[in-house]
Enzyme design. Sequence first.
Site, mmCIF file in Angstrom:
data_model
loop_
_atom_site.group_PDB
_atom_site.id
_atom_site.type_symbol
_atom_site.label_atom_id
_atom_site.label_comp_id
_atom_site.label_asym_id
_atom_site.label_seq_id
_atom_site.Cartn_x
_atom_site.Cartn_y
_atom_site.Cartn_z
ATOM 1 N N PRO A 49 0.814 -1.207 0.000
ATOM 2 C CG PRO A 49 -0.228 -1.206 2.084
ATOM 3 C CD PRO A 49 0.788 -1.913 1.269
ATOM 4 C CD GLU A 50 4.542 2.738 -3.357
ATOM 5 O OE1 GLU A 50 4.639 3.853 -3.896
ATOM 6 O OE2 GLU A 50 5.215 1.762 -3.687
#
Length: 293
Positions: free
Chosen positions: A2-3
Site C-alpha cells: 500500500p502506497e
Amino acid sequence: MPELPEVETVRRGLEPAMVGATLTEVEARRPDLRFPLPPDFAARLAGRKVVSLGRRAKYLLADLSSGDVLVMHLGMTGRFLIAAPDGAVAAPGEFVHEAGEGSAGEGRRHDHVVFRLSNGFTVTYNDARRFGFMDLVPRAGLAASRHFRGMGVEPLGNELSGPLIESLFARKAAPLKAALLDQRLVAGLGNIYVSEALHRAALAPERPAGTLTPKEAAALAGAIRDVLAEAVEAGGSTLRDYRHTDGSLGYFQHCFRVYDREGEPCPTPGCGGRVERLVQSGRSTYWCRTCQS
DNA sequence: ACTGGATCCTGCCTGC
DNA sequence: TGCAGGCAGGATCCAG
C-alpha cells in the site's frame, strides 16, 4: 504494497461502512503491531462516532466524536476486511477470495484489530507482517504528533510543483530515488511509484537530486502527480459493492510500466531500450537507461 | 548535516 | 518432498 493510491482506495472503500457509525465494540487481539497500541485503545474508541475518514500521505485518519483521531498505517501487508450486515465480505482496494478463511471478525489468521459498528458492519484489520500500526492522537495535537511532525508535502495537493521540488532537492547529493522515498520531502511515495515517476519523467534514479534543472523538476512534479492520480483512478474503478467478492486483481499491477518488469522492453514509444533492475539502499529500482537520464 | 545500512516481520519463491 | 535461505518493503534507529 500500500502506497498513497492504495491507501486512498482503502479510505474510499471504508467510508460507507464507517463514517457516521458508532464503534460499538473494538477488539485488540494483538496489541504488538509495528508499535504497541496505546493503552486503553479499545476503551477510548468504544462508544465513539466516526465523524470522517481522511488520509495524509500513507496514513488513514478517522476523526472521532471524542476529539481523538485514530491514526492507521497499513505498513506492508495491512488490509481491512469489511463484513456487511448480511454477511458478505470484501477487502476495499484488494479483492481476495475468502473461501475457507472464515468471515471477518471470526479469527482469521493475522486478524489483529476488530471494529464492530452500530450500522451492523464489522471492519477487521489484518496484517501478516505487522509492519502496520494504529495510534490515537488528540486532533489538536495531530500535526505536531510524532507521525506528522516534519512530514513533507502531500503529492496530490496543490503545493507540489517544479519550483518546490527544486528547492526541496537543492544541493542534495542523494540520488533521486532516495530523495523521493524521503517522507520528509514528499510524503506518500514508496518504492513502486518512485520507479514509475522517474521513468515517466525520463530521469535516471541515480542522478543526484540537487542536479535537476527547472525543466526537469517540473517534469518530475508532473510525473508524480500523474502516476498517483492514475493509480487512484484505477483503484477507484476496482471498488465495488461489498457483495461482489470474486475477482482478485491485487494492487493495480496492470498499470505499472517498469516496476517488476526487469528485462522487458521499455514501454516508452520509440525508445527500444529494456527495463533494468538496480539496487539502491537495499531496494530495487526499475528503470530504462536508454530514455532516463 | 547527510547518507546509507540494518532492523522489525512473515509469506512466498528458489535452489539444493 | 522438504527444508534452508533469500527476498520483499515503510519507517525508524544507528553508524560513519
